[in-house]
Design an enzyme around this catalytic site. Sequence first.
Site, PDB file in Angstrom:
ATOM      1  N   GLY A 184      35.079  39.802  37.207  1.00 20.60           N
ATOM      2  CA  GLY A 184      33.867  39.708  38.022  1.00 20.60           C
ATOM      3  C   GLY A 184      33.546  38.285  38.443  1.00 20.60           C
ATOM      4  O   GLY A 184      33.897  37.330  37.770  1.00 20.60           O
ATOM      5  N   SER A 185      32.840  38.125  39.548  1.00 19.39           N
ATOM      6  CA  SER A 185      32.586  36.791  40.069  1.00 19.39           C
ATOM      7  C   SER A 185      31.751  36.899  41.345  1.00 19.39           C
ATOM      8  O   SER A 185      31.109  37.910  41.590  1.00 19.39           O
ATOM      9  CB  SER A 185      33.910  36.090  40.358  1.00 19.39           C
ATOM     10  OG  SER A 185      34.803  36.998  40.958  1.00 19.39           O
ATOM     11  N   ARG A 186      31.795  35.840  42.181  1.00 16.61           N
ATOM     12  CA  ARG A 186      31.006  35.838  43.411  1.00 16.61           C
ATOM     13  C   ARG A 186      31.755  35.114  44.510  1.00 16.61           C
ATOM     14  O   ARG A 186      32.507  34.167  44.248  1.00 16.61           O
ATOM     15  CB  ARG A 186      29.663  35.137  43.164  1.00 16.61           C
ATOM     16  CG  ARG A 186      28.609  35.444  44.181  1.00 16.61           C
ATOM     17  CD  ARG A 186      27.318  34.765  43.814  1.00 16.61           C
ATOM     18  NE  ARG A 186      27.143  33.485  44.501  1.00 16.61           N
ATOM     19  CZ  ARG A 186      26.315  32.543  44.109  1.00 16.61           C
ATOM     20  NH1 ARG A 186      25.587  32.710  43.014  1.00 16.61           N
ATOM     21  NH2 ARG A 186      26.202  31.424  44.788  1.00 16.61           N
TER      22      ARG A 186
END
EC number: 4.1.1.65
Length: 215
Positions: A184-186
């Site tokens: 997960g991240s952005r």
Amino acid sequence: MPDSHTSAPRGGVRLARGASPWLLPTVATAALSLTRARRSGRWAAVAVPTTALAAGMLWFFRDPEREITQGRVISPADGVVQSIMPWKDGRTRVAIFMSPLNVHVNRAPLAGTVTSVEHIPGGFVPAFNKESENNERVVWHFDTELGDIEMVQIAGAVARRIVPYVPQGTKLEQGERIGLIRFGSRVDIYLPEGIDVAVEVGQATTAGVTRIDRD
């Protein structure tokens, strides 16, 4: 330019390039435990979680083909629009949060040339946290028909490695694979002044498919 992915036989699983350091040990452990489980109850107990973990890794690192949408700016990431923020210089930042269940391969939002790829060390707080502004990141700049476009891959609490696929100077087609953020991240994209945003906060996006700007 050839796609940046691990190829697979027709009908097989296509995996993201850069997944091997995580995927190979997990799959090898699962295979070993399944083999030994036939002769040992202790190994049978181990086989269940290791096989589930290996299946999860295969899902996390999938890299599906996409039919690229026509449009000026398309989403670089699968995820959910976390925020839409006007910037001091007139640009608009669209932040897309990627959960561990999303595809983690990012794509070029426009056709153009990569003018810079800069890795910036930092922390690893959850990507939805405001303090994630100081997380490890890779900052991209593309020379496009709309001028300079900035895109930022931001590591999260679980994502501890960003893997760029292409170097500075690479000419890209819109929607071409450019890198991987593990788990997960952005991803943030900055739209130039005068470009209207077509997405809303909370809207799901698909890399290479969802259009970000409005005519």
